[in-house]
Design an enzyme around this catalytic site. Structure first.
Site, mmCIF file in Angstrom:
data_model
loop_
_atom_site.group_PDB
_atom_site.id
_atom_site.type_symbol
_atom_site.label_atom_id
_atom_site.label_comp_id
_atom_site.label_asym_id
_atom_site.label_seq_id
_atom_site.Cartn_x
_atom_site.Cartn_y
_atom_site.Cartn_z
ATOM 1 N N THR A 34 0.834 -1.202 0.000
ATOM 2 C CA THR A 34 0.000 0.000 0.000
ATOM 3 C C THR A 34 0.867 1.250 0.000
ATOM 4 O O THR A 34 0.458 2.294 -0.521
ATOM 5 C CB THR A 34 -0.949 0.034 1.215
ATOM 6 O OG1 THR A 34 -0.180 -0.067 2.424
ATOM 7 C CG2 THR A 34 -1.965 -1.094 1.151
ATOM 8 N N GLN A 107 2.955 -12.550 1.530
ATOM 9 C CA GLN A 107 1.551 -12.823 1.256
ATOM 10 C C GLN A 107 1.077 -12.068 0.017
ATOM 11 O O GLN A 107 -0.059 -12.235 -0.406
ATOM 12 C CB GLN A 107 0.700 -12.387 2.461
ATOM 13 C CG GLN A 107 0.997 -13.135 3.744
ATOM 14 C CD GLN A 107 0.293 -12.504 4.934
ATOM 15 O OE1 GLN A 107 0.702 -11.472 5.441
ATOM 16 N NE2 GLN A 107 -0.791 -13.125 5.370
ATOM 17 N N HIS A 127 0.845 -16.811 -1.390
ATOM 18 C CA HIS A 127 -0.463 -16.676 -2.036
ATOM 19 C C HIS A 127 -0.350 -16.575 -3.544
ATOM 20 O O HIS A 127 -1.306 -16.175 -4.214
ATOM 21 C CB HIS A 127 -1.206 -15.465 -1.465
ATOM 22 C CG HIS A 127 -1.555 -15.624 -0.019
ATOM 23 N ND1 HIS A 127 -1.875 -14.566 0.802
ATOM 24 C CD2 HIS A 127 -1.617 -16.729 0.770
ATOM 25 C CE1 HIS A 127 -2.132 -15.009 2.025
ATOM 26 N NE2 HIS A 127 -1.972 -16.326 2.028
ATOM 27 N N CYS A 135 -1.748 -22.970 -15.879
ATOM 28 C CA CYS A 135 -2.736 -24.004 -16.163
ATOM 29 C C CYS A 135 -3.045 -24.779 -14.887
ATOM 30 O O CYS A 135 -2.134 -25.215 -14.175
ATOM 31 C CB CYS A 135 -2.224 -24.950 -17.245
ATOM 32 S SG CYS A 135 -3.316 -26.360 -17.553
ATOM 33 N N CYS A 163 -2.369 -28.757 -22.847
ATOM 34 C CA CYS A 163 -3.239 -29.852 -22.395
ATOM 35 C C CYS A 163 -4.723 -29.523 -22.446
ATOM 36 O O CYS A 163 -5.556 -30.401 -22.191
ATOM 37 C CB CYS A 163 -2.851 -30.278 -20.980
ATOM 38 S SG CYS A 163 -3.365 -29.109 -19.686
ATOM 39 N N SER A 202 -1.274 -7.814 8.988
ATOM 40 C CA SER A 202 -2.156 -7.813 10.155
ATOM 41 C C SER A 202 -2.062 -9.105 10.942
ATOM 42 O O SER A 202 -2.559 -9.192 12.064
ATOM 43 C CB SER A 202 -3.606 -7.597 9.703
ATOM 44 O OG SER A 202 -4.004 -8.640 8.813
ATOM 45 N N ASN A 226 4.069 -2.461 11.742
ATOM 46 C CA ASN A 226 2.707 -2.409 11.214
ATOM 47 C C ASN A 226 1.984 -1.240 11.873
ATOM 48 O O ASN A 226 2.152 -1.002 13.070
ATOM 49 C CB ASN A 226 1.950 -3.717 11.512
ATOM 50 C CG ASN A 226 0.735 -3.901 10.633
ATOM 51 O OD1 ASN A 226 0.844 -3.901 9.409
ATOM 52 N ND2 ASN A 226 -0.433 -4.055 11.238
ATOM 53 N N ILE A 244 6.368 1.567 6.949
ATOM 54 C CA ILE A 244 7.570 0.764 6.741
ATOM 55 C C ILE A 244 8.684 1.585 6.096
ATOM 56 O O ILE A 244 9.850 1.520 6.503
ATOM 57 C CB ILE A 244 7.234 -0.460 5.869
ATOM 58 C CG1 ILE A 244 6.204 -1.348 6.595
ATOM 59 C CG2 ILE A 244 8.480 -1.248 5.515
ATOM 60 C CD1 ILE A 244 5.461 -2.288 5.675
#
EC number: 2.3.1.286
Length: 258
Positions: A34, A107, A127, A135, A163, A202, A226, A244
């Site tokens: 952010t 993340q 993530h 695929c 495929c 968080s 944070n 940060i």
């Protein structure tokens, strides 16, 4: 009890912990991105407060959901492309360039760590990554410009040339299994770390939020940078409730030089 300080005092403590650590893990969340202008997903007013996320099951089961998911991905990736790595991203790349034993567990799905200079071998993306497609059957990679061209030409969601399987952005959607290899690698890194620094997370999204816990229980110092409180503040070595970028600009003034 965590030491909760701000400003120059916090920088002195963090600088000492960095100097003493041999194996460092940076655990990064939405807050580091952010600061580069990328919208948050979960916060009030964030992306998911304006539109419900498309689940993995919806993507697999509905052509309309697939096309909508890709429409959102193209919009989101245009925002990612406009963003630039900030002082937080660049500080981690600087530490690596100095030869420090540092790994980044993230993340985030925006590719900013790679663009800042963190090599893939030092990065664990819990993530996934939204800047390319993959695929669902054979795992083959698809570049987004090729995916967009296929959708424009056919009006249908892309299929794998190899495929015939469905192609989805290489992110972990709601309802999709977490990547086991990435989680296992992150746990191993946390277990062997001397210092784990949480940057902009968080610490409420599981199972990713267990990684700092593993590090702390394995004897590492835990630093949390944070703006808002987290569930692990009470067990951290040091808590810095501030942005940060300024934290690292105090430690590495050269990051602000053009």
């Amino acid at each position: 009890m965590a030491m909760d300080v701000t400003g120059n005092g916090a920088g002195d403590v963090l600088a000492q912990l960095l100097a003493e650590a041999v194996r460092i893990v940076a655990f990064t969340g939405a807050g580091i991105s952010t600061e580069s202008g990328i919208p948050d997903f979960r916060s009030p007013g964030g992306i998911w407060s304006r539109m419900a996320p498309i689940t993995y099951q919806e993507f697999v089961g509905s052509e309309a959901a697939r096309l909508e998911d890709w429409r959102r991905r193209f919009v989101m990736n245009a925002e990612f492309a406009r963003a630039e790595p900030n002082a937080g991203h660049r500080a981690l790349a600087l530490l690596l360039a100095e030869g420090r034993d540092l790994n980044v567990v993230t993340q985030n799905i925006d590719g900013l760590h790679q663009r800042s200079g963190v090599p893939p071998a030092r990065l664990v993306e819990l993530h996934g990554n939204a800047t390319y497609g993959r695929c669902l059957e054979c795992g083959a990679r698809r570049e987004l410009e090729d995916v967009r061209a296929e959708i424009d030409a056919t009006g249908r969601a892309p299929r794998c040339p190899a495929c015939g399987g469905l192609v989805k952005a290489a992110v972990i959607s709601f309802g999709e299994a977490m990547p086991q290899a990435a989680m296992e690698r992150a746990v191993r890194l946390a277990e062997s770390a001397d210092l784990l620094i949480v940057l902009g997370s968080s610490l409420v999204v599981h199972p990713a939020a267990m990684i700092p816990v593993v590090a702390r229980e394995s004897g590492a110092d835990l630093v949390i940078v944070n703006r808002d409180p987290t569930p692990l503040d009470g067990v951290a070595t040091l808590v810095l409730r501030e942005a940060i970028g300024p934290v690292f600009l105090r430690l590495f003034p050269q990051l602000g030089e053009k």
